[in-house]
Design a protein around this motif. Structure first.
Motif, short mmCIF file in Angstrom:
data_model
loop_
_atom_site.label_atom_id
_atom_site.label_comp_id
_atom_site.label_asym_id
_atom_site.label_seq_id
_atom_site.Cartn_x
_atom_site.Cartn_y
_atom_site.Cartn_z
N ASN A 34 0.69 -1.19 -0.15
CA ASN A 34 -0.01 0.08 -0.14
C ASN A 34 0.91 1.34 0.02
N PHE A 35 2.13 1.26 0.19
CA PHE A 35 2.91 2.14 0.66
C PHE A 35 4.09 2.21 -0.55
N SER A 38 6.13 5.71 -1.46
CA SER A 38 5.69 6.71 -0.63
C SER A 38 6.44 6.77 0.84
N PRO A 39 6.51 8.02 1.14
CA PRO A 39 7.40 8.29 2.24
C PRO A 39 6.98 7.73 3.48
N LEU A 40 5.71 6.90 3.62
CA LEU A 40 5.35 6.27 4.91
C LEU A 40 5.70 4.89 4.65
N TYR A 43 7.68 3.86 7.82
CA TYR A 43 6.80 3.48 9.17
C TYR A 43 6.21 2.45 8.88
N SER A 127 5.99 9.94 -8.10
CA SER A 127 5.10 9.18 -7.17
C SER A 127 5.53 9.45 -5.70
N ASN A 128 6.71 9.57 -5.41
CA ASN A 128 7.13 9.97 -4.09
C ASN A 128 6.81 11.51 -3.52
N LYS A 129 6.86 12.23 -4.50
CA LYS A 129 6.55 13.78 -4.47
C LYS A 129 5.03 13.91 -4.19
N GLY A 130 4.19 12.79 -4.56
CA GLY A 130 2.83 12.87 -4.62
C GLY A 130 2.32 13.27 -6.25
#
Lengths: 201, 300
Positions: A34-35, A38-40, A43, A127-130
């Motif tokens: 799901n991530f 992504s910067p998440l 986590y 994608s990481n930048k959104g």
């Protein structure tokens, strides 16, 4: 070390099925897929490891007690990393989260020298930048240029999945809501009920 | 760009619906108390969501009381009166964002709309000054958003991603203000970014035909300018796919938040409300709009 039951949000007398169910739901929520990009991700991976550990601990404790419980968990493998990459520096910058630097190097490549991997890596950065729309275009181009590459296809399929309404709105699918027709039939029903109690009209 | 974040009412339980309504009324009351009766007009569903999210994350205990509604004194409404800090924050966001919304209208509208917006802006001048003093950080975020947006709109061919960036960043920074530890702030940053992006894009998709006709700035118009052969349904499908992807990212960050209160309501908004709004804006309202304009053309 945290109590494994509290990690899964259970109390210690939960049944095996409840443990499994709780584990599945949490795994669905924190699953690294799901991530991706992504910067998440960090986590979520940390959480996922905690959950896996807690689940394993509970299961092995119970197995020791019962000797026949089965362990089952999602095995997550990171995407295959290309060995013969032309952009090793860019990939290592991306892995360490320095997206601006990676983007700068990519932008330095002249337009005619941009291959499938360039578009793929650019997509990862976007994608990481959104910037999801450009990421979509980049992954699409990468797949068109090199249709047999598994890494590019996996990224593109994931993005296509998200776009086609998993959790969003899919025009072809069913969506429970109120149409004018429902309102009409609702009113007719209400009217019938009114007639029941006040039969004067 | 207000009013897109709503729960899907038929899917709420009655007590959840009552809670949502009383949070809405509670926010209205706090805005009235802090900024005067005119500012109550800035009340929106979006800021109600913000207030409820803060209450949920901070676990502010909730109690209800009944008072008369200002707009309809005959009706007694339930007010959710605790959570003062969350209402104050959401109220300030509401007042400041509305003020800058007028600024935006003044920048890119015709004469009559511009004059009306100028008058309204004057009306909200004092409440804006007060909110600015109480929450300078929100003021700074809103101001940056408006200047960056104006900068981007100078480029008449700006793409979808850069156009959505200022709103996305602004909502992201707003959400970061309500986080309490590092992990939570990081999740809220992602959540806010995609939520802001979704709000901007649904607004742009909703205004697609209007902006195309009046040749106002709209990233989707820019995107499809070159492909004249696409029909309206294909355009709607593309917008829908972009919104789906954005919503999916927002929801996966949202799922990581530790919600202590109002969880079913917030989940309803995120899991059903966004999808419902996409359907409404892209496939129902749009069809009506096209049918109407077809009929007008035929009568001419």
């Amino acid at each position: 070390m945290k109590d494994p039951y509290s990690v899964l949000g259970l109390n210690p007398n939960a049944t095996d099925d409840e443990v499994k169910q709780a584990y599945r739901e949490l795994a669905k929520k924190y699953h690294p897929d799901n991530f991706q990009n992504s910067p998440l991700a960090g986590y979520a991976t940390k959480k996922m490891a905690e959950i896996n550990e807690a689940y394993d601990q509970i299961i092995s404790e119970r197995r020791a007690a019962k000797k026949n419980a089965e362990s089952e968990y999602y095995d997550y493998n990171a995407a295959d990393v290309q060995n013969n990459s032309n952009y090793i520096d860019v990939r290592s910058l991306i892995n360490s989260g320095r997206f601006d630097d990676a983007e700068m190097i990519l932008n330095g490549v002249p337009v005619e020298g941009r291959d499938a991997e360039w578009y793929f890596l650019n997509g990862v950065i976007k994608s990481n930048k959104g910037w999801l729309d450009e990421a979509y275009g980049c992954f699409q181009t990468a797949c068109n240029m090199d249709p047999s590459n598994r890494e590019y296809n996996a990224a593109f399929n994931r993005i296509k999945n998200s776009r086609s309404g998993v959790g969003g709105y899919d025009r072809g699918g069913n969506f429970v809501c109120c149409t004018p027709c429902d309102i009409c039939s609702g009113l007719i029903c209400t009217d019938c009920l009114c007639d029941c109690c006040c039969n004067s009209f | 760009m207000f009013g897109y974040l709503r729960p899907v009412k038929p899917e709420l339980k009655v007590r959840e619906y009552e809670t949502y309504k009383s949070a809405y009324c509670g926010l209205c009351r706090y805005i009235g108390m802090d900024y005067g009766i005119i500012s109550r007009l800035t009340l929106s569903y979006d800021c109600t969501l913000l207030a409820m999210l803060i209450m949920s994350l901070k676990n502010e205990s909730v109690n209800f009381s009944q008072k008369r509604c200002v707009l309809n004194p005959l009706k007694k409404c339930c007010f959710c009166l605790s959570g003062g800090e969350s209402y104050r924050f959401a109220g300030a966001v509401s007042v400041i964002m509305t003020y800058y919304k007028f600024e935006d209208i003044i920048l890119d509208s015709g004469f009559f709309k511009k004059t009306a917006a100028k008058l309204l802006k004057l009306l909200f001048y004092r409440s804006h000054e007060k909110a600015k003093k109480a929450y300078p950080e929100i003021e700074e975020i809103a101001k940056t958003m408006v200047t960056e947006q104006a900068e981007i709109e100078k480029n008449k061919n700006a793409g979808i991603d850069p156009s959505a960036e200022p709103t996305a960043t602004a909502v992201s920074r707003l959400c970061m203000l309500i986080g309490s530890d590092d992990d939570e702030i990081m999740i809220l940053r992602e959540f806010g970014y995609y939520l802001g992006r979704w709000i901007y894009l649904i607004d742009a998709a909703d205004d697609y035909f209007k902006d195309k006709k009046s040749s106002s700035f709209n990233p989707f118009v820019n995107k499809f300018k070159k492909n004249e052969e696409l029909d309206n349904l294909e355009i709607s499908d593309y917008c829908n796919a972009t919104l789906n992807h954005t919503a999916a990212m927002a929801v996966s960050a949202f799922n990581l938040l530790n919600l202590r209160l109002h969880k079913p309501i917030l989940e309803n908004i995120m899991n059903l409300g966004l999808a419902y709004m996409q359907r409404k804006c892209l496939f129902i309202d749009k069809r009506k709009y096209l049918e109407r304009s077809d009929a007008n053309e035929r009568s001419v």
